[in-house]
Design a protein around this motif. Structure first.
Motif, PDB file in Angstrom:
ATOM      1  N   TYR A  74       6.640   1.541  -2.501  1.00  0.00           N
ATOM      2  CA  TYR A  74       7.393   1.644  -1.256  1.00  0.00           C
ATOM      3  C   TYR A  74       8.511   0.600  -1.185  1.00  0.00           C
ATOM      4  CZ  TYR A  74       3.513   4.468   0.546  1.00  0.00           C
ATOM      5  OH  TYR A  74       2.567   5.441   0.747  1.00  0.00           O
TER       6      TYR A  74
ATOM      7  N   VAL B 239      10.138   2.240   6.360  1.00  0.00           N
ATOM      8  CA  VAL B 239       9.333   2.442   5.158  1.00  0.00           C
ATOM      9  C   VAL B 239       9.953   3.614   4.403  1.00  0.00           C
ATOM     10  CG1 VAL B 239       7.040   2.925   4.236  1.00  0.00           C
ATOM     11  CG2 VAL B 239       7.277   1.681   6.399  1.00  0.00           C
TER      12      VAL B 239
ATOM     13  N   GLU C 288      14.624  -3.985   6.604  1.00  0.00           N
ATOM     14  CA  GLU C 288      14.740  -4.382   8.007  1.00  0.00           C
ATOM     15  C   GLU C 288      16.171  -4.166   8.517  1.00  0.00           C
ATOM     16  OE1 GLU C 288      13.780  -8.264  10.841  1.00  0.00           O
ATOM     17  OE2 GLU C 288      14.459  -8.581   8.792  1.00  0.00           O
TER      18      GLU C 288
ATOM     19  N   VAL D  78      11.830  -1.997  11.075  1.00  0.00           N
ATOM     20  CA  VAL D  78      11.553  -1.989   9.638  1.00  0.00           C
ATOM     21  C   VAL D  78      11.271  -0.549   9.236  1.00  0.00           C
ATOM     22  CG1 VAL D  78       9.968  -2.692   7.805  1.00  0.00           C
ATOM     23  CG2 VAL D  78      10.707  -4.353   9.515  1.00  0.00           C
TER      24      VAL D  78
ATOM     25  N   LEU E 258       2.658  -5.442   9.463  1.00  0.00           N
ATOM     26  CA  LEU E 258       2.954  -5.037   8.093  1.00  0.00           C
ATOM     27  C   LEU E 258       1.862  -5.460   7.112  1.00  0.00           C
ATOM     28  CD1 LEU E 258       6.805  -5.580   8.025  1.00  0.00           C
ATOM     29  CD2 LEU E 258       5.528  -3.450   8.365  1.00  0.00           C
TER      30      LEU E 258
ATOM     31  N   LEU F  98      10.557  -1.493   1.852  1.00  0.00           N
ATOM     32  CA  LEU F  98      10.630  -1.889   3.253  1.00  0.00           C
ATOM     33  C   LEU F  98      11.989  -2.530   3.503  1.00  0.00           C
ATOM     34  CD1 LEU F  98       7.155  -3.580   3.996  1.00  0.00           C
ATOM     35  CD2 LEU F  98       7.814  -1.194   4.310  1.00  0.00           C
TER      36      LEU F  98
ATOM     37  N   GLN G 152       5.907  -8.782  12.922  1.00  0.00           N
ATOM     38  CA  GLN G 152       6.020  -8.123  11.622  1.00  0.00           C
ATOM     39  C   GLN G 152       4.841  -8.489  10.734  1.00  0.00           C
ATOM     40  OE1 GLN G 152       9.804  -9.397  10.123  1.00  0.00           O
ATOM     41  NE2 GLN G 152      10.935  -7.711  11.068  1.00  0.00           N
TER      42      GLN G 152
ATOM     43  N   ARG H 288       8.727   4.202  10.349  1.00  0.00           N
ATOM     44  CA  ARG H 288       9.484   3.050  10.829  1.00  0.00           C
ATOM     45  C   ARG H 288       8.689   2.384  11.944  1.00  0.00           C
ATOM     46  NH1 ARG H 288      14.646   6.015  13.868  1.00  0.00           N
ATOM     47  NH2 ARG H 288      13.429   7.026  15.525  1.00  0.00           N
TER      48      ARG H 288
ATOM     49  N   THR I 161      11.021  -5.364  -0.892  1.00  0.00           N
ATOM     50  CA  THR I 161      11.371  -5.737   0.470  1.00  0.00           C
ATOM     51  C   THR I 161      12.804  -6.265   0.520  1.00  0.00           C
ATOM     52  OG1 THR I 161      10.290  -7.890   0.055  1.00  0.00           O
ATOM     53  CG2 THR I 161       9.017  -6.247   1.268  1.00  0.00           C
TER      54      THR I 161
ATOM     55  N   TRP J 241      -0.361  -2.701   7.442  1.00  0.00           N
ATOM     56  CA  TRP J 241       0.211  -1.521   6.781  1.00  0.00           C
ATOM     57  C   TRP J 241      -0.036  -1.549   5.278  1.00  0.00           C
ATOM     58  CZ3 TRP J 241       3.965  -1.502   2.997  1.00  0.00           C
ATOM     59  CH2 TRP J 241       4.419  -0.226   2.609  1.00  0.00           C
TER      60      TRP J 241
END
Length: 250
Positions: A150, A240, A154, A238, A39, A152, A35, A198, A119, A42
């Motif tokens: 955004y 998005v 999980e 995960v 990420l 995120l 991750q 995702r 998150t 990302w």
């Protein structure tokens, strides 16, 4: 106090979470490593150059997800109902702003600038319905419209993954829950969010890492999985998400 929340207020349980659940070489630690690599990349792709987001981590626990994005965000805020977990987070990430929130009382994100990255890791799967609502209501406040940033989220127990092989063996166990991709999409949709991407981070179930004979096979499977799209059948996903309707009302 709900049973779910009370578990993580015990110092011994908090220590076990870090030292046993995330033990080096185990499934959770390997997922965390993957991750972190994907990420962090990302974040650099999702936000414009020179526009670092402010992170708000709901149910931040011991600060692992805050640490995941260290150095890439303009500010880091963690929120949790457990002072014990927040103390561990403070040791891991001294520069983060940590907020003790009250269970059953709607939590509001600190207004700390935009864009925003919310998150919520290792939370939705086992959280009771009211806690899920609290998390997504929090996210909706932090992200009022599509341009805000955004979310995120999980899911470390997707229905339809190889994890389901152990369903019968774990039947009745309190921590063996499942969430399908459709259920996650529905949860997010009820709060004005749409999934836009995702990522999958493992194919092997967690239990395969705890047995000597199966661990090497699981490691090989997960190493190969890094090279192919597999989010639909991954054992850790995960999502998005972005707000799809700026007129949505809580």
């Amino acid at each position: 106090m709900s049973d779910y929340a009370s578990v993580f207020r015990d110092a011994a349980a908090a220590a076990r979470y870090d030292e046993e659940v995330f033990a080096a070489g185990g499934w959770a630690a390997e997922v965390d490593r993957r991750q972190r690599a994907r990420l962090r990349r990302w974040v650099g792709e999702a936000f414009p150059p020179g526009s670092r987001p402010v992170q708000h981590d709901f149910a931040c626990g011991s600060g692992r997800t805050l640490a995941m994005f260290e150095g890439l965000v303009a500010g880091a805020h963690g929120y949790d109902t457990s002072a014990t977990m927040l103390a561990r987070a403070r040791r891991r990430l001294p520069g983060a702003a940590l907020h003790l929130i009250e269970e059953g009382v709607p939590a509001e994100p600190v207004r700390a600038g935009a864009p925003v990255l919310v998150t919520a890791f290792r939370f939705l799967l086992n959280a009771p319905a009211e806690a899920r609502v609290a998390a997504l209501s929090f996210a909706a406040l932090a992200l009022p419209d599509p341009s805000s940033g955004y979310l995120l989220v999980e899911n470390h127990g997707p229905r339809g993954s190889l994890r389901a092989v152990g369903r019968r063996r774990h039947r009745g166990q309190r921590w063996f829950a499942e969430l399908s991709h459709g259920e996650v999409a529905d949860l997010l949709g009820r709060h004005g969010f749409a999934i836009v991407d995702r990522f999958g981070f493992a194919l092997a179930p967690a239990g395969t890492y705890s047995r000597g004979w199966s661990r090497p096979l699981a490691q090989v499977l997960d190493a190969v999985s890094d090279r192919v799209p597999h989010a639909a059948i991954a054992t850790d996903v995960v999502y998005v998400a972005r707000r799809f309707d700026s007129t949505y009302n809580l």
